[in-house]
Scaffold this motif. Structure first.
Motif, PDB file in Angstrom:
ATOM      1  N   UNK A   1      12.962  58.963  17.101  1.00  0.00           N
ATOM      2  CA  UNK A   1      14.419  59.014  16.979  1.00  0.00           C
ATOM      3  C   UNK A   1      15.007  57.620  17.049  1.00  0.00           C
ATOM      4  N   UNK A   2      14.468  56.853  17.991  1.00  0.00           N
ATOM      5  CA  UNK A   2      14.974  55.494  18.189  1.00  0.00           C
ATOM      6  C   UNK A   2      14.752  54.675  16.918  1.00  0.00           C
ATOM      7  N   UNK A   3      13.553  54.757  16.374  1.00  0.00           N
ATOM      8  CA  UNK A   3      13.237  53.994  15.171  1.00  0.00           C
ATOM      9  C   UNK A   3      14.110  54.429  14.004  1.00  0.00           C
ATOM     10  N   UNK A   4      14.330  55.740  13.921  1.00  0.00           N
ATOM     11  CA  UNK A   4      15.141  56.217  12.805  1.00  0.00           C
ATOM     12  C   UNK A   4      16.575  55.731  12.927  1.00  0.00           C
ATOM     13  N   UNK A   5      17.046  55.698  14.174  1.00  0.00           N
ATOM     14  CA  UNK A   5      18.403  55.199  14.387  1.00  0.00           C
ATOM     15  C   UNK A   5      18.485  53.742  13.947  1.00  0.00           C
ATOM     16  N   UNK A   6      17.470  52.970  14.282  1.00  0.00           N
ATOM     17  CA  UNK A   6      17.468  51.559  13.899  1.00  0.00           C
ATOM     18  C   UNK A   6      17.434  51.429  12.374  1.00  0.00           C
ATOM     19  N   UNK A   7      16.597  52.226  11.738  1.00  0.00           N
ATOM     20  CA  UNK A   7      16.516  52.151  10.274  1.00  0.00           C
ATOM     21  C   UNK A   7      17.872  52.496   9.655  1.00  0.00           C
TER      22      UNK A   7
ATOM     23  N   UNK B   1      20.967  52.430  11.092  1.00  0.00           N
ATOM     24  CA  UNK B   1      22.117  51.576  11.379  1.00  0.00           C
ATOM     25  C   UNK B   1      21.854  50.104  11.082  1.00  0.00           C
ATOM     26  N   UNK B   2      20.613  49.678  11.233  1.00  0.00           N
ATOM     27  CA  UNK B   2      20.370  48.241  11.076  1.00  0.00           C
ATOM     28  C   UNK B   2      19.682  47.882   9.769  1.00  0.00           C
ATOM     29  N   UNK B   3      18.815  48.740   9.304  1.00  0.00           N
ATOM     30  CA  UNK B   3      18.022  48.359   8.136  1.00  0.00           C
ATOM     31  C   UNK B   3      18.512  49.030   6.862  1.00  0.00           C
ATOM     32  N   UNK B   4      19.772  49.405   6.858  1.00  0.00           N
ATOM     33  CA  UNK B   4      20.373  49.939   5.631  1.00  0.00           C
ATOM     34  C   UNK B   4      19.608  51.092   5.014  1.00  0.00           C
ATOM     35  N   UNK B   5      19.036  51.942   5.863  1.00  0.00           N
ATOM     36  CA  UNK B   5      18.285  53.114   5.383  1.00  0.00           C
ATOM     37  C   UNK B   5      17.217  52.737   4.366  1.00  0.00           C
ATOM     38  N   UNK B   6      16.671  51.570   4.511  1.00  0.00           N
ATOM     39  CA  UNK B   6      15.668  51.117   3.542  1.00  0.00           C
ATOM     40  C   UNK B   6      14.455  52.043   3.560  1.00  0.00           C
ATOM     41  N   UNK B   7      14.108  52.522   2.383  1.00  0.00           N
ATOM     42  CA  UNK B   7      13.011  53.501   2.302  1.00  0.00           C
ATOM     43  C   UNK B   7      11.681  52.893   2.706  1.00  0.00           C
ATOM     44  N   UNK B   8      11.568  51.610   2.502  1.00  0.00           N
ATOM     45  CA  UNK B   8      10.328  50.916   2.871  1.00  0.00           C
ATOM     46  C   UNK B   8      10.008  51.159   4.342  1.00  0.00           C
ATOM     47  N   UNK B   9      11.035  51.104   5.169  1.00  0.00           N
ATOM     48  CA  UNK B   9      10.824  51.253   6.605  1.00  0.00           C
ATOM     49  C   UNK B   9      10.487  52.699   6.967  1.00  0.00           C
ATOM     50  N   UNK B  10      11.197  53.640   6.348  1.00  0.00           N
ATOM     51  CA  UNK B  10      10.904  55.043   6.688  1.00  0.00           C
ATOM     52  C   UNK B  10       9.482  55.400   6.252  1.00  0.00           C
ATOM     53  N   UNK B  11       9.098  54.807   5.141  1.00  0.00           N
ATOM     54  CA  UNK B  11       7.754  55.085   4.645  1.00  0.00           C
ATOM     55  C   UNK B  11       6.706  54.522   5.605  1.00  0.00           C
ATOM     56  N   UNK B  12       6.977  53.308   6.099  1.00  0.00           N
ATOM     57  CA  UNK B  12       6.072  52.686   7.066  1.00  0.00           C
ATOM     58  C   UNK B  12       5.968  53.541   8.314  1.00  0.00           C
ATOM     59  N   UNK B  13       7.133  54.015   8.754  1.00  0.00           N
ATOM     60  CA  UNK B  13       7.179  54.841   9.951  1.00  0.00           C
ATOM     61  C   UNK B  13       6.264  56.051   9.795  1.00  0.00           C
ATOM     62  N   UNK B  14       6.372  56.659   8.621  1.00  0.00           N
ATOM     63  CA  UNK B  14       5.579  57.861   8.384  1.00  0.00           C
ATOM     64  C   UNK B  14       4.087  57.531   8.392  1.00  0.00           C
ATOM     65  N   UNK B  15       3.709  56.480   7.661  1.00  0.00           N
ATOM     66  CA  UNK B  15       2.276  56.205   7.552  1.00  0.00           C
ATOM     67  C   UNK B  15       1.694  55.779   8.899  1.00  0.00           C
ATOM     68  N   UNK B  16       2.444  54.956   9.625  1.00  0.00           N
ATOM     69  CA  UNK B  16       1.893  54.496  10.905  1.00  0.00           C
ATOM     70  C   UNK B  16       1.774  55.664  11.889  1.00  0.00           C
ATOM     71  N   UNK B  17       2.806  56.490  11.935  1.00  0.00           N
ATOM     72  CA  UNK B  17       2.734  57.640  12.853  1.00  0.00           C
ATOM     73  C   UNK B  17       1.548  58.527  12.491  1.00  0.00           C
TER      74      UNK B  17
END
Lengths: 738, 108
Positions: free
Chosen positions: A349-355, A357-373
């Motif tokens: 949740x925390x990471x998603x909030x950061x993505x 509010x801070x990272x402009x909902x960049x898909x690159x980050x959400x994708x990273x989140x998914x693969x790393x998890x």
């Protein structure tokens, strides 16, 4: 030629014309032409002197001897091909003289600041004077238009000013350093006189020397300045540094007195000097703590800065990935079963909030989140899957969650579920917990239970939830059976019809059955009911047999204590033990075992639950935790509690290690079937395949972890069972046997 | 589980002075087909589960499972009803003992 010019503007009408009208001369026949140029020459000198004086007067701000009108007239008169050159020369000479004069005055001013001031004043007054001169020379100017020298006077004046004043080495340096100083001061936070700078810059721009004189040095200076600033990253905190950089950028972007182009160049310098060159240092130093503390505003600054740096976002993403990997691994490795899922969800949740509010909902980050998890969660075998099932169980049993909150949790759990590879482990454990909830009526909400099932079904297909749905069906069917059974009792055994008994009949294959304790000495009353029910059930359901699950049965027992009557919510085992005390005052552990035939290890737990904690229904002779065969128990007549119905902790419901082993074994068996199916399916399609190809395909198809040696064993077994065979020519190839 | 009728006694004959009386009994039982061999010899699937055909079809009909019952022959061998009804079209003998097939009883 001159006469061709007629002054139309009434303001310029001649008042005192010293040259006699030419028309008068024309009428005269000219005989001797010699004397004529002399007179003109003389006249010319006179006029030139007048013009020079007049121009000087204008420039030195004195009262001119002759009116501007006359000066205009002079220019008008002399503006012919023959004299134009001279007219121009005169103008430049006068201005040059004037400017040189002023230059020395300026050079004598010692301080840069004063020079700046004087220069501005000079420029302002000079501009005014140039306008007057332009008007005096207007005839000249208009004439020049044809020769493509539009606005020649203005140009000449500006050019002279540029060459004599601005480009004078010392003055130029002074001006530029003064400008740089002022801008530098504004960078330090001083308020600067924008007007002053604006004028100077516009002069430079107008003279087209902005780039050469100022911009190059300005950029160099800025580069040094920001290089100096960037060193601060070492002494300041990352947060301060980023905020400061951001401030720099917003101020530099807003220097409206400089051309936009320059501002952009400076921004580029900032991005390069302060961000790009320090990025790794900044991220190494502060990214983790910024993430830890969820500093979304600072992270947003960081992200925005990096967007303007080549590969900036990728570099952040890289650190982001490392961060998740580190934290997630810590959570998965360190936490116990209880907190693991909660922590994973919170972290996510925390990471998603950061993505967001801070990272402009960049898909690159959400994708990273998914693969790393996905990667991290699956490093710990079946444990996360197991914990997820337990987590869900605890939430579905919780009395403190309303449906909305629960639905919310479900959504999050489903996301984690998607990450988990060993979904079969989840299914097994979830089903086991579901069984508990259904049998003991522990679910808070039936709707939510169904919601989980439908979500799982969407995720993994019909087959995955078939057994769970079967379980729900069994519960509903049991309700009907009980109603019918009551009807049957009142018809066939009217004397028993009022008894409060309910039987849950479960389909063996949906639920994980445990072998019932057949030796258990069930009280005679219960035995009677059991046999009546069995008879009824087998009559209505042909070909079935029933197995009583004594470990799952539970009862309500009415107990009369010295002061009160209570109802105890107990398991069947506990009931059987308690009922013994109707006929005995004191019993030893071994005697109870003899009378009930409850499994000794089970019995220990039962006795402990009855003689321990707040619910001491029985008193043990030694107040120790362990229960020995010789310990004796007595009924606690003086027991009291403020509640009427008391739930006795059913310790035996805690999952035992053996139970867990059984579940794990079942999972492994199921996996073998899946492996078999996968192998056969592949061979059926390919007909002939090499060992390596087959292995690769199986790994591809199965989204479960497969151990190579297990796979090999399955292949061998399939060969034994004649589903496939080794190729006769090449033993490394398998063929399908139709 | 039904918590109604809490006031009813299991056994009214028990004397009230007894320390413990059973008031309500929630029993749990598992049912399975009463068979000697728990695998259907025709489709090699446990008789408790639906036969292969029904499992494949259950994708369309989620209640298909319930209808896949067991059938016992006079020889006491048991199979999925679905499997056996296909089998007898070719060969009217029990696949296990080669006796003439006749249905003794059917599960329901």
């Amino acid at each position: 030629m001159i006469s061709l010019f007629t002054v139309t503007d009434s303001r310029f009408c001649p008042q005192s014309n010293k040259i006699p009208p030419k028309s008068a001369k024309k009428s005269l026949p000219i005989v001797n032409f010699r004397g004529y140029p002399i007179i003109i020459e003389h006249l010319l000198e006179n006029q030139h002197a007048q013009l020079t004086d007049g121009l000087k007067a204008i420039l030195y701000s004195k009262e001119p001897d002759i009116s501007l009108e006359n000066l205009f007239q002079i220019v008008d008169n002399l503006n012919d091909t023959e004299h134009r050159e001279r007219l121009f020369q005169l103008l430049t000479d006068v201005i040059e003289g004037y400017l040189n004069n002023e230059k020395f005055a300026l050079l004598n001013k010692s301080r840069d600041g004063v020079v700046f001031c004087h220069l501005l004043a000079l420029w302002r007054s000079y501009s005014q004077k140039v306008i007057i001169i332009k008007n005096v020379y207007i005839k000249y100017d208009r004439c020049c238009q044809n020769g493509l020298k539009y606005n020649a006077v203005q140009m000449v004046c500006t050019e002279l000013f540029k060459n004599i004043i601005i480009l004078e080495q010392t003055l130029k340096n002074r001006i530029v350093s003064q400008l740089l100083l002022t801008i530098n001061e504004s960078r330090q936070g001083n308020v600067l006189d924008k007007n002053e700078i604006d004028t100077i810059i516009s002069i430079l721009l107008q003279m087209d020397i902005y780039k050469d004189v100022f911009e190059n040095r300005y950029l160099l200076e800025s580069k040094n300045y920001f290089l100096e600033q960037s060193v601060l990253v070492k002494s300041k905190s990352v947060e301060e540094f980023l905020k400061q950089t951001n401030k720099c950028i917003s101020t530099e972007a807003r220097r409206e007195y400089l051309p936009e182009e320059s501002n952009e160049k400076v921004l580029k310098i900032i991005y390069e000097e302060m961000v790009a060159n320090n990025l790794d240092y900044i991220l190494d130093k502060g990214f983790e703590s910024l993430m830890d503390s969820s500093h979304t505003d600072v992270l947003a600054i960081l992200y925005d800065l990096c967007k303007n740096v080549p590969h900036g976002v990728e570099i952040i993403a890289d650190h982001f990935q490392k961060y998740i990997l580190l934290k997630c691994t810590t959570i998965v490795v360190r936490t116990t079963e209880k907190s693991m899922i909660q922590e994973i969800i919170e972290f996510k949740d925390k990471l998603e909030a950061v993505i967001a509010t801070s990272f402009g909902e960049n898909r690159l980050f959400s994708e990273l989140l998914r693969t790393v998890f996905t990667k991290v969660i699956n490093t710990k075998g079946c444990e996360p899957a197991q914990n997820l099932a337990k987590y869900l169980d605890s939430k579905l049993r919780s009395k403190y969650l309303n449906e909305n909150a629960l639905e919310n949790i479900l959504k999050k759990v489903m996301v984690i579920f998607r990450y988990i590879q060993e979904k079969d482990v989840f299914e097994a454990y979830y089903r086991k917990d579901l069984a508990r909830r259904l049998i003991f009526g522990k679910s808070t909400s039936q709707d939510e239970e169904r919601s989980v099932i439908s979500k799982l079904k969407v995720e993994c297909g019909e087959y995955f939830t078939a057994k769970m749905e079967g379980m729900f069906r069994d519960v509903n069917v049991s309700r009907d059976i009980n109603a019918d059974f009551k009807q049957y009792l009142s018809n066939v055994h009217p004397n028993l019809a009022h008894s409060d008994i309910s039987v849950m009949v479960l389909t063996n294959s949906f639920w994980t059955s445990s072998t019932g304790n057949h030796q258990l000495v069930v009280p005679a009353d219960l035995l009677r009911y059991q046999s009546i029910f069995r008879k009824y059930y087998c009559f209505t359901h042909n070909g079935r047999k029933l197995d009583w699950q004594s470990n799952l049965a539970h009862c309500i027992v009415r107990a009369s204590f010295a002061n009160s009557v209570k109802e105890l919510q107990v398991s069947l085992f506990q009931t059987i033990v308690l009922l013994l005390f109707n006929d005995h005052d004191t019993l030893t552990t071994s005697r109870i075992q003899e009378l009930t035939k409850i499994d000794p290890s089970e019995l220990k737990i039962v006795l402990r639950s009855l003689s321990w904690g707040k619910t001491k229904i029985l008193i043990k002779d030694f107040d120790e935790n362990a229960i020995a065969p010789t310990d004796s128990f007595t009924f606690n007549r003086n027991f009291s509690d403020k509640l009427f119905r008391i739930k006795i902790n059913q310790l035996q419901m805690k999952e035992s290690i053996e139970e867990q082993k059984v579940t794990e074994k079942n999972i492994l068996v199921d996996r073998q079937f899946q492996m078999d199916a996968a192998i056969v399916r592949i061979l059926k399609r390919k007909r002939i395949i090499s060992h390596n190809e087959l292995v690769a395909e199986v790994y591809n198809v199965m989204n479960l972890p497969v151990a190579p040696q297990d796979l090999k064993k399955r292949i061998e077994l399939l060969i034994d069972r004649e589903y496939i065979k080794r190729d006769s020519d090449n033993t490394a190839m398998y063929t399908y046997i139709a | 589980m039904a918590d109604e009728n809490d006031n009813d006694r299991i056994d009214d004959n028990q004397k009230p002075e007894k320390m413990f009386t059973l008031k309500k009994w929630n029993a749990v039982a598992m049912w399975s087909w009463d068979v000697e061999c728990d695998t259907c010899a025709i489709c090699r699937v446990q008789v408790m589960d639906a036969c292969l055909r029904c499992q494949a079809e259950s994708k369309k009909d989620s209640y298909g499972k319930q209808d896949c019952v067991v059938v016992w022959g006079e020889c006491n061998h048991s199979f999925h009803y679905c499997c056996m009804s296909l089998w007898v079209k070719q060969n009217n003998r029990c696949p296990l003992c080669q006796q003439e097939w006749s249905i003794q009883r059917m599960g329901k």
